[in-house]
Design a protein around this motif. Structure first.
Motif, PDB file in Angstrom:
ATOM      1  N   PHE A  42       0.831  -1.207   0.000  1.00 35.03           N
ATOM      2  CA  PHE A  42       0.000   0.000   0.000  1.00 35.03           C
ATOM      3  C   PHE A  42       0.862   1.253   0.000  1.00 35.03           C
ATOM      4  O   PHE A  42       1.936   1.286   0.605  1.00 35.03           O
ATOM      5  N   TRP A  51      -5.304   1.446   2.024  1.00 30.57           N
ATOM      6  CA  TRP A  51      -5.838   0.489   2.994  1.00 30.57           C
ATOM      7  C   TRP A  51      -6.587   1.262   4.069  1.00 30.57           C
ATOM      8  O   TRP A  51      -5.994   2.034   4.824  1.00 30.57           O
ATOM      9  N   SER A  92     -11.437  -4.160   6.957  1.00 32.48           N
ATOM     10  CA  SER A  92     -10.456  -3.575   6.040  1.00 32.48           C
ATOM     11  C   SER A  92     -11.058  -3.420   4.652  1.00 32.48           C
ATOM     12  O   SER A  92     -11.752  -4.325   4.177  1.00 32.48           O
ATOM     13  N   VAL A 152      -9.712  -2.225   0.712  1.00 33.51           N
ATOM     14  CA  VAL A 152      -8.560  -1.903  -0.135  1.00 33.51           C
ATOM     15  C   VAL A 152      -9.079  -1.290  -1.431  1.00 33.51           C
ATOM     16  O   VAL A 152      -9.917  -1.887  -2.118  1.00 33.51           O
TER      17      VAL A 152
END
Length: 448
Positions: free
Chosen positions: A337, A402, A414, A416
């Motif tokens: 990330f 993230w 989470s 993404v």
């Protein structure tokens, strides 16, 4: 015309005409194309910026604590927490809570929710030239404020949306409700392809401001502040060219089967029958444990093979060869990330995640500055952090983001995202005209 082939010495006729073959091939292509997961786009989002008249300076917070008839010990406790909170003088609360005595009512709570949610939605619609009737899916979330009719019904009423809109209201999901809402929107958008989804994340303070004397419940007064966000998502293929991000992964973890985790953030009543949310001293430990489980599921999806290999080898060495003599390897998440949006639940939470993931100071800058400028705005905090990164001009095409949100339950979620285009800083964002002031050095406040 028929074709035939020999099977075990016998002639077997093929009864499909040659000119029909392309038709069936086309059907097969369409079938597999439809079965392929539709891409989910984040077109845009907006964050509510409270007016300066709603500011709660530290001195005012201290004075109000004294005038609320709290005992000296409770006042000292609140002042100690707020001094270490990492807040600036700019965090805001609804005006009804700034009065002495405080005024709490359902009508005021509804007015607060409507102001935050409708302001964020109006800005989002105006910036993207969206007709409210074009919204197919509506998801609202607020943890502890759940009126009837629901907040989603309020939005439908205020913006005169369609009668067949798919509306949902999530409550009691804690500060991770923002990503949970994104997860629900993702599933609905993939089933109902070519649709638009609106998510509204907010929290209402008026009815949830604790007026008792139990220290674990007083913590919420020191941490939570006014805020909200509106997010526009789409599964329309034609929206890719104007979308900011494409959703890559969502991983959700809940640790409610563990009694300690389930009780560490808990709505209850104190001995004086005053309602509040108790935050246990175990919250940092529980958050870390739940985060580890979440990362264990997310890691194989995003980390390079080398990092995964080193992690597995370290576990083997720790458990089989050396037992507890060696520590488990922490993967380098900077290889997966470019940007991190860690829920700004408090300085201790952000610092604990920074240490456990071995992140750099610049990786948690957006989280610390959001906590400093806006406070803990519950489920919307990760959107203020993403807005901060955009306002700094750091979001470039191909960058991966993230978002980490933790909340009661205990849950860790989470999300993404992959940036689809260079994001130009927006003069209309919540960070407008102040972004050049940040980052700042955050130190403990001096309380008189």
């Amino acid at each position: 015309m028929h074709d035939c082939v020999k099977v075990n010495g016998k002639q077997v006729y093929w009864h499909i005409a040659n000119h029909q073959v392309p038709f069936y091939v086309g059907l097969a292509i369409l079938y597999f194309a439809y079965r392929r997961k539709a891409p989910i786009y984040l077109i845009d989002f907006t964050c509510y910026r409270p007016p300066s008249s709603h500011r709660l300076p530290i001195a005012m917070f201290e004075e109000n604590s004294v005038l609320d008839d709290l005992d000296p010990e409770s006042v000292a406790f609140q002042c100690k927490i707020i001094a270490k909170s990492g807040f600036s003088e700019e965090t805001a609360i609804t005006s009804s809570l700034a009065q002495i005595p405080k005024v709490k009512s359902l009508a005021l709570a509804l007015d607060e929710a409507e102001t935050i949610m409708c302001s964020a939605i109006s800005d989002l619609f105006w910036r993207n030239n969206i007709n409210p009737k074009s919204i197919d899916i509506l998801i609202t979330n607020s943890c502890v404020f759940c009126p009837t009719p629901s907040l989603s019904a309020m939005v439908v009423n205020k913006f005169k949306m369609r009668s067949n809109i798919m509306s949902f209201n999530l409550s009691g999901m804690g500060c991770s409700a923002g990503i949970i809402s994104v997860s629900l929107a993702k599933d609905l958008l993939r089933v109902h392809r070519g649709s638009l989804a609106l998510i509204v994340s907010s929290e209402t303070l008026n009815l949830n401001w604790y007026t008792g004397k139990v220290h674990s419940m007083l913590l919420t007064n020191c941490l939570f502040r006014m805020g909200g966000a509106a997010i526009l998502m789409s599964s329309k293929v034609n929206d890719k060219h104007k979308a900011k991000y494409e959703l890559q992964h969502i991983v959700r973890t809940i640790n409610a089967q563990d009694d300690q985790a389930h009780r560490c953030v808990y709505q209850d009543v104190d001995p004086e029958n005053k309602e509040g949310i108790s935050i246990s001293k175990d919250v940092v430990h529980v958050a870390g444990d739940t985060l580890k489980k979440n990362i264990a599921s997310l890691g194989p999806l995003v980390l390079p093979l080398r990092e995964q290999f080193l992690y597995v080898i370290s576990i083997i060495c720790c458990k089989v060869l050396y037992r507890r003599r060696s520590s488990i390897y922490t993967p380098n998440f900077n290889l997966a990330f470019e940007h991190f949006c860690i829920h700004s639940g408090g300085r201790s939470v952000i610092n604990a995640i920074e240490r456990s993931l071995r992140l750099r100071k610049q990786d948690v800058e957006a989280s610390n500055m959001t906590l400093y400028r806006f406070g803990n705005t519950s489920s919307s905090s990760i959107w203020y952090e993403l807005s901060y990164t955009e306002a700094k001009g750091r979001m470039k095409r191909g960058d991966r983001v993230w978002q980490i949100a933790i909340g009661s339950g205990f849950k860790c979620s989470s999300a993404v995202w992959k940036c689809l285009q260079d994001v130009t800083p927006d003069n209309g964002s919540a960070w407008r005209d102040t972004i050049n002031m940040y980052p700042v050095q955050v130190t403990d406040m001096k309380i008189s």
